[in-house]
Design an enzyme around this catalytic site. Structure first.
Site, PDB file in Angstrom:
ATOM      1  N   HIS A   1      -8.108   9.892   3.904  1.00  0.00           N
ATOM      2  CA  HIS A   1      -7.355   8.951   4.734  1.00  0.00           C
ATOM      3  C   HIS A   1      -7.592   9.260   6.199  1.00  0.00           C
ATOM      4  O   HIS A   1      -7.693  10.418   6.586  1.00  0.00           O
ATOM      5  CB  HIS A   1      -5.854   9.068   4.451  1.00  0.00           C
ATOM      6  CG  HIS A   1      -5.419   8.371   3.205  1.00  0.00           C
ATOM      7  ND1 HIS A   1      -4.694   8.968   2.226  1.00  0.00           N
ATOM      8  CD2 HIS A   1      -5.618   7.090   2.794  1.00  0.00           C
ATOM      9  CE1 HIS A   1      -4.447   8.103   1.255  1.00  0.00           C
ATOM     10  NE2 HIS A   1      -5.001   6.949   1.570  1.00  0.00           N
TER      11      HIS A   1
ATOM     12  N   ASP B   1       0.855  -1.176   0.000  1.00  0.00           N
ATOM     13  CA  ASP B   1       0.000   0.000   0.000  1.00  0.00           C
ATOM     14  C   ASP B   1       0.904   1.243   0.000  1.00  0.00           C
ATOM     15  O   ASP B   1       1.863   1.309   0.765  1.00  0.00           O
ATOM     16  CB  ASP B   1      -0.872  -0.054   1.266  1.00  0.00           C
ATOM     17  CG  ASP B   1      -1.940   1.013   1.308  1.00  0.00           C
ATOM     18  OD1 ASP B   1      -2.377   1.465   0.236  1.00  0.00           O
ATOM     19  OD2 ASP B   1      -2.360   1.377   2.433  1.00  0.00           O
ATOM     20  N   HIS B   2       0.591   2.218  -0.844  1.00  0.00           N
ATOM     21  CA  HIS B   2       1.338   3.490  -0.884  1.00  0.00           C
ATOM     22  C   HIS B   2       2.855   3.336  -0.966  1.00  0.00           C
ATOM     23  O   HIS B   2       3.578   3.902  -0.141  1.00  0.00           O
ATOM     24  CB  HIS B   2       0.978   4.374   0.317  1.00  0.00           C
ATOM     25  CG  HIS B   2      -0.389   4.936   0.221  1.00  0.00           C
ATOM     26  ND1 HIS B   2      -0.721   5.951  -0.654  1.00  0.00           N
ATOM     27  CD2 HIS B   2      -1.542   4.584   0.845  1.00  0.00           C
ATOM     28  CE1 HIS B   2      -2.015   6.208  -0.539  1.00  0.00           C
ATOM     29  NE2 HIS B   2      -2.542   5.389   0.348  1.00  0.00           N
TER      30      HIS B   2
HETATM   31 ZN   LIG Z   1      -4.425   5.041   0.968  1.00  0.00          ZN
END
Ligand SMILES: [Zn+2]
Length: 277
Positions: free
Chosen positions: A178, A82-83
C-alpha cells in the site's frame, strides 16, 4: 446509468477480457474525475472509498453523490467499500447503497478471518451485495491505514478460505504494497499457485507503483480488479500545489479544482488504457 452491482461488472470484464481498475475517491471532484476517465476510455469501472476517507462526509453522502454522478454517464460504474474494517462499516455501506463491499480481516488469524469475513458475507448477501475478502497481509501505509505485517497469501489456504467465507472476490498479498513508501516486489509464481486453486476472481491492492506490464500480465491469472489510490491523489494534490506556487494569492477555488480534476482524469485514463493495452 444507475450504479451497477459488482457481480455485473465482473461479468462484463470477463466477457471483454479486461481488468477493472478500481480508483479511490475522496470527494466529488475525485469521483467526477474518475468517471470522466472511464468514460473517455470506454471502459466500465469501479469507484471505491475506504472508511478513512468516508469519515470526511459519511456513507449516505458518498453513495448519493456517486449514484447521482453515475446517472450522467453511459459507462457502468460500481461503488465499492474499500477496506471495511468492521461489520459496522459494511452495514453502513450496504444500507447507504454501495454495490460492493470489502471486509478486511487480513490481520486476523486464519480461523478468525474466516469467521469475521463470513459474518460480512452473510449480511451483505442478504441485500445482494457481493463481498471482497482478504487473505494474507499487505504491507504499507495508505492514509491512516498502516500495516507492518507482510505475509504472502498461502495458496494452500485459498480454496478453503473462499468456500467457508462465501466471498465473491479475493484480495491477495503477492508482494504488492500500500502507498508509495514501500517498493512492491510481485511474486508471479505465487499468483500462479493461487489462481490454480481459487474459485473466485482475484483483486490486487496497491496498484500504484507497479509497472504497467506487470499489471497487464495479471490478466492471464484471473486478476479482475486492481486498486489504485496514491497515483490519483498525488495528481490532485500536485495540481493544487502548482496553482498555489504559480500564484500564492490564488483565490479562484473552482478554477483550481477544475485543474485538479483534469489532472486526475489524465492519470486515471492513462492507467486504464495501459493496464488493458
Ligand atoms: Zn488496499
Amino acid at each position: 446509468m444507475p450504479l451497477v452491482n459488482m457481480n455485473e461488472l465482473v461479468t462484463i470484464a470477463k466477457k471483454n477480457n479486461v481488468i477493472l481498475p478500481a480508483y479511490n475517491t475522496t470527494n466529488v471532484e475525485m469521483t467526477l474525475a474518475i468517471m470522466d476517465a472511464f468514460e473517455k476510455a470506454g471502459m466500465p469501472g469501479i469507484v471505491q472509498i475506504a472508511p478513512t476517507n468516508v469519515k470526511l462526509t459519511g456513507y449516505d453522502y458518498i453513495a448519493q453523490t456517486t449514484a447521482m454522478a453515475a446517472e450522467k454517464y453511459i459507462t457502468p460504474f460500481a461503488l465499492h467499500l474499500d477496506h471495511g474494517k468492521t461489520l459496522e462499516d459494511v452495514r453502513q455501506a450496504v444500507m447507504a447503497g454501495f454495490t460492493s463491499v470489502m471486509i478486511d480481516g487480513a490481520a486476523l488469524p486464519f480461523e478468525e478471518n474466516i469467521r469475521f469475513s463470513r459474518q460480512a458475507v452473510d449480511f451483505a448477501h442478504c441485500y445482494g451485495v457481493p463481498v471482497e475478502a482478504e487473505l494474507g497481509a499487505i504491507k504499507g501505509k495508505e492514509d491512516d491505514h498502516v500495516s507492518e505485517a507482510d505475509s504472502h497469501t498461502n495458496p494452500n489456504q485459498v480454496a478453503e478460505f473462499c468456500e467457508r467465507t462465501g466471498c465473491d472476490l479475493l484480495a491477495v498479498s503477492i508482494g504488492n504494497v500500500h502507498g508509495l513508501e514501500e517498493k512492491p516486489k510481485i511474486d508471479l509464481d505465487c499468483l500462479k499457485e493461487i489462481v490454480a486453486v481459487s474459485p473466485v476472481p482475484l483483486v490486487l491492492h496497491g496498484g500504484s507503483g507497479i509497472p504497467d506490464e506487470t499489471l497487464r500480465a495479471m490478466r492471464d491469472y484471473n486478476m479482475i480488479k486492481i486498486n489504485i489510490a496514491s497515483d490519483l491523489r498525488q495528481a490532485f494534490i500536485r495540481a493544487v500545489a502548482k496553482r498555489h506556487q504559480e500564484n500564492p494569492n490564488e483565490a479562484n477555488l473552482a478554477s483550481v479544482l477544475l485543474d485538479a480534476r483534469a489532472a486526475v482524469t489524465e492519470v486515471a485514463y492513462n492507467k486504464t488504457m495501459a493496464i488493458n493495452a
